[in-house]
Design a protein around this motif. Structure first.
Motif, PDB file in Angstrom:
ATOM      1  N   LYS A  86      -7.416   1.159 -10.611  1.00  0.00           N
ATOM      2  CA  LYS A  86      -7.647   1.971 -11.321  1.00  0.00           C
ATOM      3  C   LYS A  86      -9.414   2.262 -11.342  1.00  0.00           C
ATOM      4  CE  LYS A  86      -3.581   1.879 -14.850  1.00  0.00           C
ATOM      5  NZ  LYS A  86      -3.917   0.388 -15.041  1.00  0.00           N
ATOM      6  N   VAL A 113      -3.270  14.218  -5.668  1.00  0.00           N
ATOM      7  CA  VAL A 113      -4.229  13.522  -5.716  1.00  0.00           C
ATOM      8  C   VAL A 113      -5.647  13.629  -5.865  1.00  0.00           C
ATOM      9  CG1 VAL A 113      -5.642  12.039  -4.313  1.00  0.00           C
ATOM     10  CG2 VAL A 113      -2.695  11.833  -4.544  1.00  0.00           C
ATOM     11  N   GLY A 126      -2.458  -1.944  -9.093  1.00  0.00           N
ATOM     12  CA  GLY A 126      -3.002  -1.343 -10.184  1.00  0.00           C
ATOM     13  C   GLY A 126      -4.148  -1.112 -10.731  1.00  0.00           C
ATOM     14  N   THR A 157       4.059  -1.037   1.163  1.00  0.00           N
ATOM     15  CA  THR A 157       3.955   0.489   1.626  1.00  0.00           C
ATOM     16  C   THR A 157       3.811   1.049   2.206  1.00  0.00           C
ATOM     17  OG1 THR A 157       2.070  -0.459  -0.591  1.00  0.00           O
ATOM     18  CG2 THR A 157       1.494   1.523   0.390  1.00  0.00           C
ATOM     19  N   LYS A 198      -3.859   6.115  -1.140  1.00  0.00           N
ATOM     20  CA  LYS A 198      -3.432   5.722  -2.725  1.00  0.00           C
ATOM     21  C   LYS A 198      -2.647   5.165  -3.156  1.00  0.00           C
ATOM     22  CE  LYS A 198      -4.896   8.339  -7.043  1.00  0.00           C
ATOM     23  NZ  LYS A 198      -4.345   6.606  -7.219  1.00  0.00           N
ATOM     24  N   SER A 199      -1.715   5.343  -2.408  1.00  0.00           N
ATOM     25  CA  SER A 199       0.237   4.563  -3.166  1.00  0.00           C
ATOM     26  C   SER A 199      -0.708   2.687  -2.926  1.00  0.00           C
ATOM     27  CB  SER A 199       1.017   5.213  -2.438  1.00  0.00           C
ATOM     28  OG  SER A 199       1.773   4.286  -2.358  1.00  0.00           O
ATOM     29  N   LEU A 210      -3.126   1.263  -3.545  1.00  0.00           N
ATOM     30  CA  LEU A 210      -4.293   1.118  -4.529  1.00  0.00           C
ATOM     31  C   LEU A 210      -3.835   1.006  -6.478  1.00  0.00           C
ATOM     32  CD1 LEU A 210      -7.471   3.033  -3.246  1.00  0.00           C
ATOM     33  CD2 LEU A 210      -6.831   0.302  -3.054  1.00  0.00           C
ATOM     34  N   ASP A 211      -3.131   2.031  -6.180  1.00  0.00           N
ATOM     35  CA  ASP A 211      -1.882   2.391  -7.101  1.00  0.00           C
ATOM     36  C   ASP A 211      -1.018   1.134  -7.112  1.00  0.00           C
ATOM     37  OD1 ASP A 211      -3.250   4.616  -7.793  1.00  0.00           O
ATOM     38  OD2 ASP A 211      -1.520   6.027  -6.819  1.00  0.00           O
ATOM     39  N   LYS A 212      -0.397   0.840  -6.553  1.00  0.00           N
ATOM     40  CA  LYS A 212       0.860  -0.634  -6.378  1.00  0.00           C
ATOM     41  C   LYS A 212       0.052  -1.879  -6.916  1.00  0.00           C
ATOM     42  CE  LYS A 212       3.892   1.171  -3.476  1.00  0.00           C
ATOM     43  NZ  LYS A 212       4.501   0.839  -1.900  1.00  0.00           N
TER      44      LYS A 212
END
Ligand code: HAM
Length: 418
Positions: free
Chosen positions: A156, A246, A154, A29, A147-148, A150-152
């Motif tokens: 939520k 976001v 998984g 990231t 954010k990216s 945390l998204d990667k």
């Protein structure tokens, strides 16, 4: 038996793939945001944190691992990453390089806190620091990086909370208002907060004491005191976040527990891990670099605790992909067969194929059990017949199929060429 010190944890081989997954995701990231790694020492002169993190913070007051070294210098194990990075930035003349300098780190941190779920005395942070720009686009970019990440992973169900705590100018007005409010309620404050009131009333906001917290519930909010420039800076930042799709909430109660913050502060908070719900926190620190003797160079960053990330992932059922890395386990059935297995393993390793063999003189059944435990894709049995013929009987552990292959053809077989 000697146990590990309270508040520390061993990361065992059976779990290390989870850490490697988080660390790999962090590095990937950071790379797409053009951030390079910085590694600063595990310990610094105590002054780095006193100046950087701030004399009135809980970290500096109560939580640092500070000791005199054999030369009589006061040394502190890093309780966080930002102050050391700021020190390194100035010491290495980075202010005269092309700005902004975008950096990240993955490091151990040490805080003498009361251990509980998600709170340790030695923990790990993935941190990012972008130094050199006042522009709200850097604030937005750093938050989007977080954010990216945390998204990667998984993750939520995690909410982003943002606030502005103003600049030096507008903070003064707020501090006065807060001091006036708290002075009237001084008797209800705990002893530490009475002290904080004189030194830095904003730190009363960090107090976990119930009475102090209920007094703070009615306190003036920083949002009502920030100047037009700071307000516009926050608006531009949030506009960029909105256009990136976001979701966030403006939370005037977020001030963060470190003194270096100015303007934007933010946290990603999870409801799934109990009291220590802040998984990732950060903000802008426009006055920090100059405290280390540099010119006025602004900065913004964040850090996420790896232990808390893992806790959220485990509590919300995120499955971390386990890498099955052993391609073939050689299972010899006697002394000379073991020598052959040892030599074959060595040859394959030279060709970058991960493999293993027996070191415990196990029988064939328990060798298969062991091979299964270590996740071997294939088991190559070498019995006396195979030994005589110069072959290996290779079993595919996933579908159970078997094939006898000459030693010279093992690589071709593993590559699917025969
Ligand atoms: P912090 O909020 O003190 O900020 O820590 C960041 C993260 O480290 C927390 O959100 C949490 O996940 C983790 N953490 C903190 N203390 C512990 C602990 N005792 N045990 C386990 N995890 C913990 C900073 O450290 C700033 N340097 C962040 C930053 C970077 N701001 C700007 N740049």
């Amino acid at each position: 038996m000697i146990n590990a010190p309270k508040g520390t944890k061993d990361i065992l081989p059976k779990d290390s793939y989870k850490w490697q997954f988080i660390e790999r995701t962090a590095r990937e990231t950071a790379a797409v945001y053009n951030a390079d790694e910085i590694r600063t020492p595990t310990f610094e002169h105590t002054e780095v944190f006193q100046r950087g993190v701030g004399e009135t913070t809980d970290i500096v007051n109560k939580e640092m691992y500070t000791f005199l070294d054999k030369g009589g210098r006061s040394i502190t194990l890093k309780p966080e990453g930002t102050a050391g990075v700021a020190r390194a930035f100035v010491e290495n003349g980075m202010q005269s390089t092309a700005l902004p300098v975008k950096m990240y780190y993955i490091t151990q941190c040490f805080r003498y806190e009361r251990p509980q779920a998600g709170r340790l005395r030695e923990f790990h942070q993935f941190g990012v620091e972008f130094i050199g720009s006042f522009e709200p686009s850097t604030d937005a970019e750093v938050i989007l990086l977080a954010k990216s990440f945390l998204d990667k992973l998984g993750i939520k169900d995690i909410s982003l909370r943002i606030n502005s705590i103003g600049c030096k100018k507008c903070r003064a007005g707020y501090q006065t208002a807060l001091k006036n409010y708290l002075s009237e309620k001084r008797d209800g404050l705990c002893e530490l907060c009475k002290e904080r009131l004189g030194k830095n009333p904003m730190r009363v906001l960090d107090c976990k004491n119930k009475e102090c917290a209920s007094i703070m519930a009615g306190a003036p909010l920083i949002t009502d005191y920030i100047c037009d420039e700071c307000r516009s800076h926050l608006e531009k930042t949030t506009k960029l976040l909105e256009s990136a799709g976001v979701k966030f909430v403006i939370d005037p109660k977020i001030v963060r527990g470190l003194d270096y913050y100015t303007r934007t502060v933010f946290e990603f908070v999870s409801e799934n891990i109990g009291a220590q719900g802040t998984v990732l926190g950060g903000g802008r620190y426009d006055g920090l670099i100059s405290q280390f003797g540099g010119t006025e160079v602004p900065g913004i960053g964040f850090a996420a605790g790896l232990e808390r990330l893992l806790l959220v992932m485990e509590n919300t059922g995120v499955v971390i992909p386990e890498k099955r890395s052993v391609k073939i386990y050689f299972a010899p059935m006697g002394e000379k067969e073991s020598e052959r297995a040892f030599a074959l393993a060595q040859t394959l390793r030279g060709l970058k194929i991960a493999c293993d063999t027996d070191h415990m003189k196990r029988g064939i059944k328990s060798q298969f059990k062991y091979a299964d435990k270590i996740g071997a894709e294939y088991v190559g049995v070498i019995g006396s017949d195979e030994y005589e013929r110069g072959t290996v009987k290779i079993k595919n552990m996933a579908d159970g199929s078997e094939r006898e292959v000459g030693d010279e053809d093992i690589i071709k077989f593993l590559n699917g060429e025969i």
